[in-house]
Design a protein around this motif. Sequence first.
Motif, PDB file in Angstrom:
ATOM      1  N   VAL A 165      40.695  32.804  41.606  1.00  0.00           N
ATOM      2  CA  VAL A 165      40.787  33.983  42.726  1.00  0.00           C
ATOM      3  C   VAL A 165      41.193  33.167  43.996  1.00  0.00           C
ATOM      4  N   ASP A 166      42.440  34.068  44.545  1.00  0.00           N
ATOM      5  CA  ASP A 166      43.133  33.487  45.608  1.00  0.00           C
ATOM      6  C   ASP A 166      42.856  34.889  46.674  1.00  0.00           C
ATOM      7  N   CYS A 167      42.005  34.569  47.566  1.00  0.00           N
ATOM      8  CA  CYS A 167      41.514  35.717  48.652  1.00  0.00           C
ATOM      9  C   CYS A 167      42.906  35.983  49.472  1.00  0.00           C
ATOM     10  N   ARG A 168      43.847  35.109  49.385  1.00  0.00           N
ATOM     11  CA  ARG A 168      45.004  35.523  50.357  1.00  0.00           C
ATOM     12  C   ARG A 168      45.776  36.764  49.689  1.00  0.00           C
ATOM     13  N   LYS A 169      45.574  36.889  48.456  1.00  0.00           N
ATOM     14  CA  LYS A 169      46.362  38.014  47.665  1.00  0.00           C
ATOM     15  C   LYS A 169      45.200  38.991  47.049  1.00  0.00           C
ATOM     16  N   THR A 170      43.995  38.605  46.906  1.00  0.00           N
ATOM     17  CA  THR A 170      42.940  39.589  46.404  1.00  0.00           C
ATOM     18  C   THR A 170      42.100  40.032  47.410  1.00  0.00           C
ATOM     19  N   LYS A 171      41.574  41.318  47.274  1.00  0.00           N
ATOM     20  CA  LYS A 171      40.740  42.007  48.274  1.00  0.00           C
ATOM     21  C   LYS A 171      39.541  41.413  47.880  1.00  0.00           C
ATOM     22  N   CYS A 172      39.015  40.606  48.886  1.00  0.00           N
ATOM     23  CA  CYS A 172      37.728  39.628  48.486  1.00  0.00           C
ATOM     24  C   CYS A 172      36.638  40.011  49.508  1.00  0.00           C
ATOM     25  N   VAL A 173      35.358  39.996  49.075  1.00  0.00           N
ATOM     26  CA  VAL A 173      34.021  40.045  49.814  1.00  0.00           C
ATOM     27  C   VAL A 173      32.987  38.963  49.396  1.00  0.00           C
ATOM     28  N   ALA A 174      32.509  38.367  50.432  1.00  0.00           N
ATOM     29  CA  ALA A 174      31.647  37.251  49.859  1.00  0.00           C
ATOM     30  C   ALA A 174      30.103  37.753  49.888  1.00  0.00           C
ATOM     31  N   LEU A 175      29.402  37.516  48.696  1.00  0.00           N
ATOM     32  CA  LEU A 175      28.065  37.981  48.749  1.00  0.00           C
ATOM     33  C   LEU A 175      27.164  36.882  48.985  1.00  0.00           C
TER      34      LEU A 175
END
Length: 259
Positions: free
Chosen positions: A57-67
């Motif tokens: 998972v690369d959050c520079r490219k992916t729509k991420c959210v931390a839980l």
Amino acid sequence: MPLDRRTRRPRILIAGLTAVAAALAVALTLALTVTTYDHTSPRAARNRAEGKVAGNVDCRKTKCVALSFDGGPSPTTPGLLDILRQDGLHATFFAQGKGHIAKYPDILRRMAAEGHEIGDHTWTHPRLTDLDEAGARRELARTQDAIERITGERPVLMRPPEGRTNRKVAEVCRELGLAQVLWSVTAKDYETTDSALITRRVLDQTHRDGIILLHDLHKGTVPAVPGIIKALEQRGYTIVTVSQLLAPAKAQPGMVYRP
């Protein structure tokens, strides 16, 4: 004898300037109180960093959210861990010492064994800003020591109770090797047992690169998690830990990360 207009005007002007100066001094004092520690957003830290991201998972490219979850481990935590394992997800748990780590070490051990990230949420949950440096250091170091003793890993992330921090707290964290993690989404699950309301509050506030704050010890929270996960994934989010959200940047001791 009454003053003429020429005498009154300078005095009025001086009084006005004095009031403005006093207001500016108060504003400056407040600004310094709020911003005299280093802070950045996960996105900014990530974008300044160079290198590859470990994992898929690369959050520079992916729509991420931390839980993230505060205040455990608790009797409700195993059910939450079952949900996360079933969905193949990992979260960040900010563990509390008294009544939690001390009472449920096996649950903390399971968190670590299943690949979750464990951070420090103090021993007794005080407002760290109300303590002196020695008191804040004791609260954090005691929790770090307990987590390391149980899991074999010393935490590098912490979350200040109520999100209250200042320059003193930041300096103590720097000394202890801890980065501070705030949040952008709160369901206020400590004030309701309504799982549907908790879900709605999370979804209404979530945005890319945000950090969700929940408390797995409250009655309505764990039942809300499956619906939250499903809805976030339907909206195109990838759920990650705080460290994954920062990557390839590494959390810096003393820094405050706030979306």
